[in-house]
Design an enzyme around this catalytic site. Structure first.
Site, PDB file in Angstrom:
ATOM      1  N   ASP A   1      10.907  -0.135 -10.516  1.00  0.00           N
ATOM      2  CA  ASP A   1      11.986  -0.562  -9.608  1.00  0.00           C
ATOM      3  C   ASP A   1      12.942   0.597  -9.337  1.00  0.00           C
ATOM      4  O   ASP A   1      13.326   0.855  -8.182  1.00  0.00           O
ATOM      5  CB  ASP A   1      12.731  -1.789 -10.159  1.00  0.00           C
TER       6      ASP A   1
ATOM      7  N   LYS B   1       6.680  -0.738 -15.776  1.00  0.00           N
ATOM      8  CA  LYS B   1       7.829  -1.549 -16.198  1.00  0.00           C
ATOM      9  C   LYS B   1       7.738  -1.716 -17.710  1.00  0.00           C
ATOM     10  O   LYS B   1       7.552  -2.835 -18.218  1.00  0.00           O
ATOM     11  CB  LYS B   1       7.829  -2.896 -15.475  1.00  0.00           C
TER      12      LYS B   1
ATOM     13  N   ASP C   1       3.349   1.679   0.430  1.00  0.00           N
ATOM     14  CA  ASP C   1       3.820   1.218   1.744  1.00  0.00           C
ATOM     15  C   ASP C   1       5.220   1.762   2.021  1.00  0.00           C
ATOM     16  O   ASP C   1       5.529   2.186   3.139  1.00  0.00           O
ATOM     17  CB  ASP C   1       3.856  -0.318   1.823  1.00  0.00           C
TER      18      ASP C   1
ATOM     19  N   ASP D   1       0.514  -0.372  -4.728  1.00  0.00           N
ATOM     20  CA  ASP D   1       0.401  -1.028  -3.421  1.00  0.00           C
ATOM     21  C   ASP D   1       1.772  -1.049  -2.747  1.00  0.00           C
ATOM     22  O   ASP D   1       1.919  -0.678  -1.574  1.00  0.00           O
ATOM     23  CB  ASP D   1      -0.132  -2.445  -3.629  1.00  0.00           C
TER      24      ASP D   1
ATOM     25  N   TYR E   1      -4.755  -7.090 -10.021  1.00  0.00           N
ATOM     26  CA  TYR E   1      -5.689  -7.414  -8.943  1.00  0.00           C
ATOM     27  C   TYR E   1      -6.991  -8.009  -9.477  1.00  0.00           C
ATOM     28  O   TYR E   1      -7.677  -8.742  -8.771  1.00  0.00           O
ATOM     29  CB  TYR E   1      -6.023  -6.158  -8.137  1.00  0.00           C
TER      30      TYR E   1
HETATM   31  C1  IPM Z   1      -3.919  -1.735   0.581  1.00  0.00           C
HETATM   32  C2  IPM Z   1      -3.982  -3.140   1.098  1.00  0.00           C
HETATM   33  C3  IPM Z   1      -4.978  -3.925   0.262  1.00  0.00           C
HETATM   34  C4  IPM Z   1      -4.422  -4.014  -1.137  1.00  0.00           C
HETATM   35  C5  IPM Z   1      -5.342  -5.312   0.811  1.00  0.00           C
HETATM   36  C6  IPM Z   1      -5.852  -5.255   2.220  1.00  0.00           C
HETATM   37  C7  IPM Z   1      -6.327  -6.005  -0.090  1.00  0.00           C
HETATM   38  O1  IPM Z   1      -2.714  -3.699   1.107  1.00  0.00           O
HETATM   39  O2  IPM Z   1      -4.963  -1.068   0.573  1.00  0.00           O
HETATM   40  O3  IPM Z   1      -2.844  -1.286   0.208  1.00  0.00           O
HETATM   41  O4  IPM Z   1      -3.607  -4.889  -1.457  1.00  0.00           O
HETATM   42  O5  IPM Z   1      -4.811  -3.170  -1.946  1.00  0.00           O
HETATM   43 MG    MG Z   2      -1.154  -2.332   0.604  1.00  0.00          MG
END
Ligand code: IPM
Ligand code: MG
Length: 369
Positions: free
Chosen positions: A226, A193, A254, A250, A142
């Site tokens: 993975d 990884k 999710d 990230d 990032y």
């Molecule tokens: C998260 C989001 C952020 C990220 C975005 C909005 C920059 O997806 O907090 O997971 O990628 O970290």
């Molecule tokens: Mg995210």
């Protein structure tokens, strides 16, 4: 003792709607528990861009540095898709994380009993799920240099990002994971990884070294990210604390969030080093985004944002009982069958708006208290 201070940054999309419900919870504590916060509110993301031409002003950044904790809604939206990269709404959030040095992002994925049937996985696979992903938040791909889009001098272009981790960065986030594991069931799984990336090899070695030196009581395992993603959807309850880098975290968070039924349920805490008053630098935000498609319609689920405030009570203010009260109230309203639009569909449940959900949670707090 001065009141604890909070900077509220509702942001974009459904951010302001869900934050309005958090305000009700904050008000409840002021009225019923003699627990008042000094509140400031400000703009971030697209909202800040619209007002000031930047997704985060220097003044707002300074305010964030000076309060005990920041509470953020969400940033972004299609209106801002064509903006210059440097002023995109997301840059505001990333600047907060970077300048406050919030290196440890805690993303718990907990399956509430009442929602077990709503997960895309079978009930028996996810019932009772309670894991935390500790995501490194201030480094890795990032932020790594070099980055950019350059000409390849043959008529094409090259997009560049750099995955980069130092020993210090790896050790400090691993330390957060080990400390957290000690307060839970003492197990950490580290994901990278190492089979294809040098930064992954370093990650694995440093995490293991810290465990051997200072946390011999913690049970540490390693997994390629993975394979970890696969295990997360195959048998998620095998995990307790997962520690991983910024990008893998990230993605994995999710996926973990969705195990629990809805992204609208998942809170997060982003923590840095202790400040002078002993409290960690901290920002709390729901894992979900700004959901522009449903913004302004009373459809958003405010629970993730309310649970993020509960994490603030626990991690910034050491108010574990108050955090339990909020979390318990959330469980109660779900058990009553109240569901925002993201969770509708099961028999015996009734639809409720964003505001209706907030009101019900506050009422349930009163019933429990
Ligand atoms: C998260 C989001 C952020 C990220 C975005 C909005 C920059 O997806 O907090 O997971 O990628 O970290
Ligand atoms: Mg995210």
């Amino acid at each position: 003792m001065p009141n604890p201070s909070l900077l509220i940054l509702p942001g974009d999309g459904i951010g302001p709607e869900v934050m309005a419900e958090v305000r009700k919870v904050i008000d409840w504590f002021a009225q019923n528990r003699d627990l008042a916060f000094d509140l400031e509110e400000d703009l971030v993301g697209g909202a800040a861009y619209d007002a000031h031409g930047t997704p985060l002003t220097d003044e707002t950044m300074a305010r964030a540095q000076s309060v005990d904790a920041v509470l953020l809604g969400a940033v972004g939206g299609p209106r801002y898709d064509d903006l210059d990269f440097a002023v995109k709404p997301e840059r505001g959030l990333l600047r907060l994380r970077k300048e406050m040095d919030l290196f440890a992002n805690l993303r718990p994925a907990q399956c509430f009993d009442a929602l077990a049937g709503f997960s895309s996985l079978k009930r028996e696979v996810i019932a009772g799920l309670d894991i935390v992903i500790v995501r490194e938040l201030t480094s890795g791909i990032y932020f790594g240099e070099p980055r950019g889009i350059i000409d390849d001098n043959e008529g094409g272009r090259i997009g560049i990002n750099t995955q980069r981790y130092t020993t210090r960065e790896i050790r400090r986030v691993a330390r957060s994971a080990f400390e957290l594991a000690r307060r839970r069931s003492n197990r950490v799984c580290s994901m990278e990884k190492a089979n294809v990336m040098e930064s992954g090899i370093l990650w694995r070695e440093e995490v293991q070294r810290l465990r051997d030196e200072e946390y011999p009581d913690v049970d540490l395992t390693h997994m390629y990210a993975d394979a970890g993603a696969m295990q997360l959807v195959r048998a998620p309850r095998q995990f307790d604390v997962i520690v991983t880098d910024n990008l893998f975290g990230d993605l994995l968070s999710d996926a973990a969030a969705m195990l629990t039924g809805s992204l609208g349920m998942l809170p997060s805490a982003s923590l840095g080093a202790p400040m002078e008053n002993g409290r960690p630098k901290a920002l709390y935000e729901p894992v979900h985004g700004s959901a522009p498609d449903i913004a302004g319609q009373g459809k958003a689920n405010p629970i993730a944002c309310i649970l993020s405030f509960a994490m603030a009570l626990r991690y910034s203010f050491d108010l574990g009982q108050e955090a339990d009260l909020v979390e318990g109230a959330v469980e109660d309203v779900l058990a009553q069958g109240l569901r925002t639009a993201d969770l509708l569909g099961e028999e015996g449940t009734s639809p409720v708006s964003t505001a209706g959900m907030g009101d019900a949670i506050v009422a349930a707090m009163g019933d429990r208290a």
